[in-house]
Motif scaffolding. Sequence first.
Motif, PDB file in Angstrom:
ATOM      1  N   UNK A   1     -10.411  -2.897  -4.243  1.00  0.00           N
ATOM      2  CA  UNK A   1      -9.561  -3.595  -5.202  1.00  0.00           C
ATOM      3  C   UNK A   1     -10.401  -4.603  -5.987  1.00  0.00           C
ATOM      4  N   UNK A   2      -9.742  -5.372  -6.835  1.00  0.00           N
ATOM      5  CA  UNK A   2     -10.389  -6.442  -7.585  1.00  0.00           C
ATOM      6  C   UNK A   2      -9.461  -7.648  -7.630  1.00  0.00           C
ATOM      7  N   UNK A   3     -10.005  -8.868  -7.746  1.00  0.00           N
ATOM      8  CA  UNK A   3      -9.162 -10.066  -7.851  1.00  0.00           C
ATOM      9  C   UNK A   3      -8.621 -10.234  -9.267  1.00  0.00           C
TER      10      UNK A   3
ATOM     11  N   UNK B   1      -9.338   1.762   1.132  1.00  0.00           N
ATOM     12  CA  UNK B   1      -9.816   0.424   1.478  1.00  0.00           C
ATOM     13  C   UNK B   1      -8.785  -0.379   2.246  1.00  0.00           C
ATOM     14  N   UNK B   2      -7.534  -0.339   1.799  1.00  0.00           N
ATOM     15  CA  UNK B   2      -6.472  -1.068   2.485  1.00  0.00           C
ATOM     16  C   UNK B   2      -6.224  -0.472   3.863  1.00  0.00           C
ATOM     17  N   UNK B   3      -6.174   0.864   3.937  1.00  0.00           N
ATOM     18  CA  UNK B   3      -5.947   1.520   5.233  1.00  0.00           C
ATOM     19  C   UNK B   3      -7.056   1.167   6.218  1.00  0.00           C
ATOM     20  N   UNK B   4      -8.302   1.188   5.759  1.00  0.00           N
ATOM     21  CA  UNK B   4      -9.424   0.869   6.645  1.00  0.00           C
ATOM     22  C   UNK B   4      -9.336  -0.565   7.132  1.00  0.00           C
TER      23      UNK B   4
ATOM     24  N   UNK C   1      -2.251  -3.005  -9.838  1.00  0.00           N
ATOM     25  CA  UNK C   1      -1.295  -1.990  -9.388  1.00  0.00           C
ATOM     26  C   UNK C   1      -1.954  -0.619  -9.345  1.00  0.00           C
ATOM     27  N   UNK C   2      -2.714  -0.282 -10.400  1.00  0.00           N
ATOM     28  CA  UNK C   2      -3.417   1.013 -10.424  1.00  0.00           C
ATOM     29  C   UNK C   2      -4.412   1.104  -9.278  1.00  0.00           C
ATOM     30  N   UNK C   3      -5.132   0.002  -9.028  1.00  0.00           N
ATOM     31  CA  UNK C   3      -6.131   0.021  -7.964  1.00  0.00           C
ATOM     32  C   UNK C   3      -5.494   0.163  -6.592  1.00  0.00           C
ATOM     33  N   UNK C   4      -4.366  -0.480  -6.374  1.00  0.00           N
ATOM     34  CA  UNK C   4      -3.714  -0.419  -5.069  1.00  0.00           C
ATOM     35  C   UNK C   4      -3.259   0.997  -4.715  1.00  0.00           C
ATOM     36  N   UNK C   5      -2.832   1.756  -5.728  1.00  0.00           N
ATOM     37  CA  UNK C   5      -2.338   3.107  -5.438  1.00  0.00           C
ATOM     38  C   UNK C   5      -3.400   4.184  -5.672  1.00  0.00           C
ATOM     39  N   UNK C   6      -4.602   3.769  -6.086  1.00  0.00           N
ATOM     40  CA  UNK C   6      -5.685   4.732  -6.294  1.00  0.00           C
ATOM     41  C   UNK C   6      -6.223   5.217  -4.944  1.00  0.00           C
TER      42      UNK C   6
ATOM     43  N   UNK D   1       0.834  -1.208   0.000  1.00  0.00           N
ATOM     44  CA  UNK D   1       0.000   0.000   0.000  1.00  0.00           C
ATOM     45  C   UNK D   1       0.865   1.253   0.000  1.00  0.00           C
ATOM     46  N   UNK D   2       2.076   1.149   0.549  1.00  0.00           N
ATOM     47  CA  UNK D   2       2.980   2.296   0.607  1.00  0.00           C
ATOM     48  C   UNK D   2       3.945   2.333  -0.575  1.00  0.00           C
ATOM     49  N   UNK D   3       3.885   1.314  -1.438  1.00  0.00           N
ATOM     50  CA  UNK D   3       4.805   1.233  -2.570  1.00  0.00           C
ATOM     51  C   UNK D   3       4.258   1.986  -3.780  1.00  0.00           C
ATOM     52  N   UNK D   4       5.114   2.178  -4.767  1.00  0.00           N
ATOM     53  CA  UNK D   4       4.721   2.880  -5.977  1.00  0.00           C
ATOM     54  C   UNK D   4       3.874   1.968  -6.866  1.00  0.00           C
ATOM     55  N   UNK D   5       3.239   2.584  -7.872  1.00  0.00           N
ATOM     56  CA  UNK D   5       2.456   1.792  -8.815  1.00  0.00           C
ATOM     57  C   UNK D   5       3.340   0.790  -9.553  1.00  0.00           C
ATOM     58  N   UNK D   6       4.552   1.193  -9.924  1.00  0.00           N
ATOM     59  CA  UNK D   6       5.452   0.277 -10.631  1.00  0.00           C
ATOM     60  C   UNK D   6       5.867  -0.877  -9.726  1.00  0.00           C
ATOM     61  N   UNK D   7       6.146  -0.594  -8.460  1.00  0.00           N
ATOM     62  CA  UNK D   7       6.485  -1.674  -7.519  1.00  0.00           C
ATOM     63  C   UNK D   7       5.306  -2.616  -7.347  1.00  0.00           C
ATOM     64  N   UNK D   8       4.099  -2.066  -7.312  1.00  0.00           N
ATOM     65  CA  UNK D   8       2.912  -2.914  -7.204  1.00  0.00           C
ATOM     66  C   UNK D   8       2.715  -3.749  -8.469  1.00  0.00           C
TER      67      UNK D   8
END
Length: 261
Positions: A140-142, A246-249, A235-240, A73-80
């Motif tokens: 997110x999505x699977x 959602x991840x933080x919650x 990756x886009x969803x994780x950093x959106x 969640x703290x990583x960049x889109x490219x890392x994700x």
Amino acid sequence: MPIALRVHRDGPLARLCLARPGVRNAFDAALIAELTATLEALGGDPGVRMVVLEGEGPAFSAGADLNWMRAMAAASEEENRQDSLALARLMRTLDELPKPTIARVHGDAYGGGVGLVACCDIAIGVPTARFGLTESRLGLLPAVISPYVIAAIGARQARRYFASAEVFDAAEALRLGLLHQVVEPGQLDAAVQRQVDLLLKAGPAASAGAKALVRAVTAHADAARHDADNAALIARLRVSPEGQEGIAAFLEKRPPNWMPR
């Protein structure tokens, strides 16, 4: 470092046991890498004719590890994207393994755990096992596991469960096609052994080639492109903003801001 994956060889049978019971056999980068490498090695081993995938402790696999999720969640889109491609490689390796595979589902499977079940050729579970594609609760999505889950349960059902994140039981998993058989816990090992015995009676090349035949008939036109697109999506969803909320919650054990108060 604790062992994350236990491998046991019994003649032509290889048993792979996810061994992170303290986190309900959840994935992290290390387990993904270890499981992928082990499957690749077994795929090229002429002495192995089939693989059983199972889990230690009460769950089959709870999906993503919380600490791994926090880091990504703290990583960049490219890392994700790179992280998601590693998971895509694992799922593709399991799905296309040139050996028959059996999922021994003794407990719950969520997220990526459902993906593992869907990638196996034969899946047998117990009545108490519960399943969930719960990514949408996190915004997110699977995506990475979607080709395999959709192949298992069909597009119509996937549209429901991907969107709603509804948890379902083993009877529903059987009806959907995610599981092939549901048996009582005391009968699980016997049911798995029956499938092993049937596979041993089949020609090794024929049983190993069965999935290749099905894949040739139903394959996506460009599997590598499919994996890349799905990895880019998650990756886009994780950093959106929605994915981050959602991840933080989830990590903070509070409702996300889109839930009614």
